[in-house]
Design a protein around this motif. Structure first.
Motif, PDB file in Angstrom:
ATOM      1  N   ILE A 174       0.839  -1.205   0.000  1.00 49.78           N
ATOM      2  CA  ILE A 174       0.000   0.000   0.000  1.00 49.78           C
ATOM      3  C   ILE A 174       0.871   1.252   0.000  1.00 49.78           C
ATOM      4  O   ILE A 174       0.642   2.183  -0.755  1.00 49.78           O
ATOM      5  CB  ILE A 174      -0.963  -0.008   1.206  1.00 49.78           C
ATOM      6  CG1 ILE A 174      -2.029  -1.087   0.998  1.00 49.78           C
ATOM      7  CG2 ILE A 174      -1.629   1.354   1.380  1.00 49.78           C
ATOM      8  CD1 ILE A 174      -2.911  -1.338   2.178  1.00 49.78           C
ATOM      9  N   ASP A 175       1.896   1.250   0.818  1.00 48.38           N
ATOM     10  CA  ASP A 175       2.683   2.472   0.949  1.00 48.38           C
ATOM     11  C   ASP A 175       3.679   2.690  -0.185  1.00 48.38           C
ATOM     12  O   ASP A 175       3.923   3.822  -0.573  1.00 48.38           O
ATOM     13  CB  ASP A 175       3.425   2.471   2.289  1.00 48.38           C
ATOM     14  CG  ASP A 175       2.865   3.524   3.197  1.00 48.38           C
ATOM     15  OD1 ASP A 175       1.650   3.724   3.135  1.00 48.38           O
ATOM     16  OD2 ASP A 175       3.636   4.154   3.924  1.00 48.38           O
ATOM     17  N   PHE A 176       4.258   1.632  -0.660  1.00 48.74           N
ATOM     18  CA  PHE A 176       5.298   1.798  -1.676  1.00 48.74           C
ATOM     19  C   PHE A 176       4.912   1.189  -3.029  1.00 48.74           C
ATOM     20  O   PHE A 176       5.048   1.840  -4.055  1.00 48.74           O
ATOM     21  CB  PHE A 176       6.617   1.214  -1.178  1.00 48.74           C
ATOM     22  CG  PHE A 176       7.140   1.912   0.049  1.00 48.74           C
ATOM     23  CD1 PHE A 176       7.568   3.224  -0.023  1.00 48.74           C
ATOM     24  CD2 PHE A 176       7.182   1.285   1.281  1.00 48.74           C
ATOM     25  CE1 PHE A 176       8.036   3.894   1.099  1.00 48.74           C
ATOM     26  CE2 PHE A 176       7.634   1.936   2.410  1.00 48.74           C
ATOM     27  CZ  PHE A 176       8.068   3.250   2.323  1.00 48.74           C
ATOM     28  N   LYS A 178       2.050   0.533  -4.424  1.00 51.97           N
ATOM     29  CA  LYS A 178       0.996   1.236  -5.155  1.00 51.97           C
ATOM     30  C   LYS A 178       1.427   2.629  -5.607  1.00 51.97           C
ATOM     31  O   LYS A 178       0.737   3.259  -6.393  1.00 51.97           O
ATOM     32  CB  LYS A 178      -0.257   1.334  -4.290  1.00 51.97           C
ATOM     33  CG  LYS A 178      -1.008   0.026  -4.229  1.00 51.97           C
ATOM     34  CD  LYS A 178      -2.331   0.215  -3.524  1.00 51.97           C
ATOM     35  CE  LYS A 178      -3.162  -1.038  -3.633  1.00 51.97           C
ATOM     36  NZ  LYS A 178      -4.450  -0.885  -2.965  1.00 51.97           N
ATOM     37  N   SER A 179       2.525   3.118  -5.054  1.00 56.79           N
ATOM     38  CA  SER A 179       3.056   4.400  -5.522  1.00 56.79           C
ATOM     39  C   SER A 179       3.982   4.196  -6.717  1.00 56.79           C
ATOM     40  O   SER A 179       4.366   5.161  -7.369  1.00 56.79           O
ATOM     41  CB  SER A 179       3.829   5.097  -4.406  1.00 56.79           C
ATOM     42  OG  SER A 179       2.971   5.436  -3.366  1.00 56.79           O
TER      43      SER A 179
ATOM     44  N   GLN B 155       7.482  12.150  -6.237  1.00 58.95           N
ATOM     45  CA  GLN B 155       7.099  10.782  -5.874  1.00 58.95           C
ATOM     46  C   GLN B 155       8.308   9.840  -5.923  1.00 58.95           C
ATOM     47  O   GLN B 155       8.505   9.014  -5.042  1.00 58.95           O
ATOM     48  CB  GLN B 155       5.993  10.308  -6.843  1.00 58.95           C
ATOM     49  CG  GLN B 155       5.450   8.917  -6.574  1.00 58.95           C
ATOM     50  CD  GLN B 155       4.524   8.861  -5.368  1.00 58.95           C
ATOM     51  OE1 GLN B 155       4.935   9.205  -4.256  1.00 58.95           O
ATOM     52  NE2 GLN B 155       3.304   8.424  -5.561  1.00 58.95           N
ATOM     53  N   LEU B 159       9.947   7.687  -2.858  1.00 64.86           N
ATOM     54  CA  LEU B 159      10.100   6.225  -2.897  1.00 64.86           C
ATOM     55  C   LEU B 159      11.558   5.815  -2.712  1.00 64.86           C
ATOM     56  O   LEU B 159      11.851   4.825  -2.050  1.00 64.86           O
ATOM     57  CB  LEU B 159       9.569   5.680  -4.227  1.00 64.86           C
ATOM     58  CG  LEU B 159       8.045   5.706  -4.355  1.00 64.86           C
ATOM     59  CD1 LEU B 159       7.620   5.473  -5.790  1.00 64.86           C
ATOM     60  CD2 LEU B 159       7.412   4.668  -3.448  1.00 64.86           C
ATOM     61  N   ASP B 165       3.977   7.194   2.669  1.00 67.79           N
ATOM     62  CA  ASP B 165       3.023   7.971   1.889  1.00 67.79           C
ATOM     63  C   ASP B 165       2.206   8.845   2.846  1.00 67.79           C
ATOM     64  O   ASP B 165       1.484   8.315   3.679  1.00 67.79           O
ATOM     65  CB  ASP B 165       2.092   6.964   1.175  1.00 67.79           C
ATOM     66  CG  ASP B 165       1.404   7.589  -0.003  1.00 67.79           C
ATOM     67  OD1 ASP B 165       1.705   8.757  -0.294  1.00 67.79           O
ATOM     68  OD2 ASP B 165       0.574   6.924  -0.620  1.00 67.79           O
ATOM     69  N   SER B 173       0.637   7.071  -8.837  1.00 66.84           N
ATOM     70  CA  SER B 173       1.793   6.175  -8.933  1.00 66.84           C
ATOM     71  C   SER B 173       2.730   6.648 -10.049  1.00 66.84           C
ATOM     72  O   SER B 173       2.301   7.370 -10.964  1.00 66.84           O
ATOM     73  CB  SER B 173       1.318   4.757  -9.240  1.00 66.84           C
ATOM     74  OG  SER B 173       0.789   4.714 -10.551  1.00 66.84           O
TER      75      SER B 173
END
Lengths: 426, 295
Positions: A174-176, A178-179, B155, B159, B165, B173
């Protein structure tokens, strides 16, 4: 209660320390139990070793007969061949009631990185089973671990801790994940290792729509089983590099004792794939991927367990109320366990004392009945009841004092005094 | 009774500014109330801006796109504000405000430096309308590509640094940002090309008028170079096989940023606009984008 725990967890030590002290395979664990039993033959042991913690519980009969923090640290140092100075300051120790509460916290996932995660219960249970197989646990650790599993069940039932994000995999995705990726439906997921963590991750990714799953494991049977369960493809360990090149998402969970993917190996993989984004989740301890792999190029996104700490802390803050409820349950259960345990330790004395006094009263009554053979049966019974009441009333104060004193631990002094005063042996 | 003439650029500029301020507070403390307030202020700003543009259209009898450079920029800001509102109402966790609201504010404030004098409807009206519309879409596409690239880099940086997040500052994304960025560049290129071509056609026609436009003036040449830069980026994006998303984002950021900065600098620091009264001191882009204004 002669119980203590020496531990390092995600809260007290970095992953680089934890992974060096971890007992990553059942064989390691079995060897460790043998080594511990050899060093401390009078003790009971249970070792919990997961990606987030290495904990050694010890219990022993006589106060002062168990290993102290230094001795356990020395054992870890020699067993893993890690200099003591590298980790000693990151070890913690708890004993007695605190040690009990600590285990209840762990089993209830209060101490977990991901609050409410379910894997920890199985990990505690597996640790206890492994200790039992190695004949390393005894009366106290048996009682303690069985109670810990009961407490964990109660916390899960009576709180809402298990709702929401409940696995390391879900937090990471979810945190990484999906980004990085918009959707997982068109991605290839590679799971290296076929353990419980891999299974948990696949369960979550499957719910996110993943269709193509590759499972690569040293033991092909386990790879086949896991692949079959999630509709994936089991791949031979020898084809790992090809699998790495195919995958968009890599989840590594092996029990290897050193990194299996280093920079040159993954650079060779990237030559085949170009700089297509790849999301790597390394949840193994020790880590399977050399941390430098994440710096190979801009599109390699490598995360290990400790990288999820900040997210998990935020999650913890959001669920402060549930934690409070869970902690109340744990405190209540800890107090009950300690009381039960201490009460149990006073049991033999109480039993002997009662039997001793009842013997005396029986002797006196027999003597009385022999001297008065004409006593009617109702009169005899009335006399017996009166004597019983006298014995009980006389026993009541010392027993009450014993019960009260045992709330704070085994009242060794008092028990000794009773033994001496009433000439009770044992 | 509503007095439309009382609505000024300051009304909606202030609304957007407050909205941006509220968005910035999300960095200090995540707050749903502040997020809703930001959406509310943007909505209020958009309503005020709509009233203002409607009033301007009624006054001049010309659509804002071709009325004046002032109106043209406000239409661009209006589109950006509308896009922001729609996206935020769809997903209130998105952190688009800190990217889009400064652009909206820049467009509104730039518009105040431009002439408000509306031109009159002439024979070239249809072509002028097409020219202005194409440029609005082209420049909007460039601005969107610029912002998307910026979001991509933010972003990507998050990451790579493994930062969680943030609840109220979520971005799309990398995969989606890369895809949207590609479409923004690829989509804006034809609009800019056609907009520029129609501008050249209008300039060519101006030869027979009393104020002919020199196609070899530095403004036109500069504009052509900027267009070539965009085309180079467009060609590279279309033909690339395997390129790092980060490289694409950086190149887009530079190319679009260069185009936007140059465009606004020319417009802000020269006085050339539609229906201007004073001759420009420097060759300016409005002559290129709106050559009919100088006829």
């Amino acid at each position: 209660m002669n119980l203590q725990v020496v531990y390092c967890t995600h809260q007290t030590a970095s992953l680089s320390v934890r992974e060096r002290l971890a007992f990553s395979s059942p064989d390691h664990l079995s060897d460790a139990y043998n080594a511990l039993k050899e060093r401390f033959p009078q003790c009971e042991f249970v070792i919990i070793s997961t990606c987030n913690r290495v904990e050694i519980y010890t219990a022993h009969d006589a106060p002062g007969s168990g290993p102290n923090l230094r001795q356990i640290a020395q054992f870890l140092s020699e067993y893993h061949d890690v200099p003591l100075d590298d980790f000693y300051s990151e070890l913690s120790e708890k004993s007695g009631t605190d040690a009990v509460k600590h285990l209840f916290d762990v089993a209830s996932s209060i101490d977990s990185m991901v609050l409410g995660e379910s894997q920890i219960v199985n990990q505690v249970k597996s640790a206890y089973d492994a200790a039992a197989r190695a004949t390393a646990c005894g009366l106290l650790t048996n009682t303690l671990f069985q109670r810990a599993l009961t407490v964990s069940g109660r916390v899960r039932t009576e709180t809402r801790l298990s709702e929401g994000r409940i696995s390391i995999a879900s937090v990471a995705v979810i945190d990484f994940g999906k980004s990085i990726f918009d959707s997982f439906a068109d991605k290839t997921v590679l799971v290296i290792g076929a353990g419980e963590m891999g299974e948990e991750t696949l369960r979550y990714l499957k719910s996110e729509g993943v269709k193509r799953i590759l499972v690569c494991n040293r033991n092909p049977d386990r790879a086949l089983r896991l692949a079959h369960e999630f509709g994936g493809i089991a791949r031979d360990w020898a084809t790992l590099d090809d699998c790495l090149a195919e995958a968009d998402v890599i989840v590594s969970t092996t029990g290897a004792d050193r990194p299996i993917i280093d920079v040159p190996r993954f650079k060779a993989v990237r030559k085949k794939t170009g700089d297509r984004p790849v999301f790597i989740l390394d949840v193994a301890a020790p880590r399977d991927f050399d941390p430098a792999v994440g710096k190979i190029d801009d599109n390699v996104f490598l995360y290990d367990i400790d990288d999820l700490e900040a997210t998990c802390q935020r999650n913890r803050k959001n669920r402060a109320h549930e934690i409070e409820v869970a902690l109340k349950i744990i405190e209540e259960e800890t107090a009950r366990f300690v009381h039960d345990l201490n009460h149990k330790s006073t049991g033999p004395i109480i039993k002997q004392l009662r039997e001793h006094w009842q013997d005396i009263s029986r002797q006196e009554l027999d003597q009385l009945f022999r001297k008065s053979p004409n006593l009617a049966e109702p009169d005899r019974q009335a006399i017996e009841r009166t004597v019983d009441r006298i014995v009980n009333k006389l026993l009541h104060p010392p027993l009450e004092v014993l019960r009260d004193e045992s709330r704070d631990g085994t009242p060794h002094g008092l028990l000794d005094a009773i033994r001496r005063l009433f000439r009770i042996s044992g | 009774m509503i007095h439309f003439d009382k609505v000024s650029t300051l009304c909606f500029f202030a609304s957007y500014l407050v909205a941006l301020g509220l968005e910035l507070t999300q960095f200090l403390r995540s707050s749903r109330i502040n997020r809703w307030a930001a959406i509310g202020f943007t909505g209020a700003g958009l309503i005020a801006q709509t009233i203002y543009l409607v009033h301007r259209t009624r006054e001049s009898g010309m659509p804002p796109l071709v009325g004046s450079m002032h109106d043209w920029l406000l239409v661009l800001a209006w589109v950006a504000a509308a896009v922001y509102l729609v996206l935020m109402l769809k997903d209130r966790h998105l952190g688009l405000g800190v990217f889009l609201l400064p652009l909206i504010l820049l467009l509104v404030s730039s518009s105040t430096r431009m002439s408000k004098v509306s031109r009159v409807r002439d024979a070239q009206y249809a072509v002028e309308m097409l020219h202005a519309s194409l440029l609005v879409f082209g420049i909007a596409g460039v601005a969107i590509a610029f912002l998307l690239s910026l979001m991509y880099l933010v972003q990507h940086n998050r990451l790579k640094h493994k930062t969680p997040d943030p609840d109220s500052f979520q971005l799309y994304s990398l995969e989606r940002l890369g895809r949207m960025n590609w479409w923004a560049v690829v989509g804006s290129a034809p609009f800019l090309t056609l907009g520029l071509a129609s501008g050249v056609w209008l300039a060519w026609n101006s030869r027979t008028t009393s104020t002919p436009v020199d196609l070899l003036s530095p403004g036109y040449v500069g504009s052509g170079i900027m267009w070539l830069a965009m085309m180079a980026l467009f060609g590279w994006l279309v033909s690339r096989q395997q390129s790092s998303g980060k490289i694409v984002a950086w190149r887009t950021l530079w190319a679009c940023g260069f185009l936007l900065v140059t465009f606004f600098c020319f417009e802000m620091f020269s006085s050339g606009i539609h229906g201007q009264k004073k001759a420009p001191a420097l060759p300016n882009l409005s002559r290129i984008w709106f050559p009919e204004a100088h006829t």
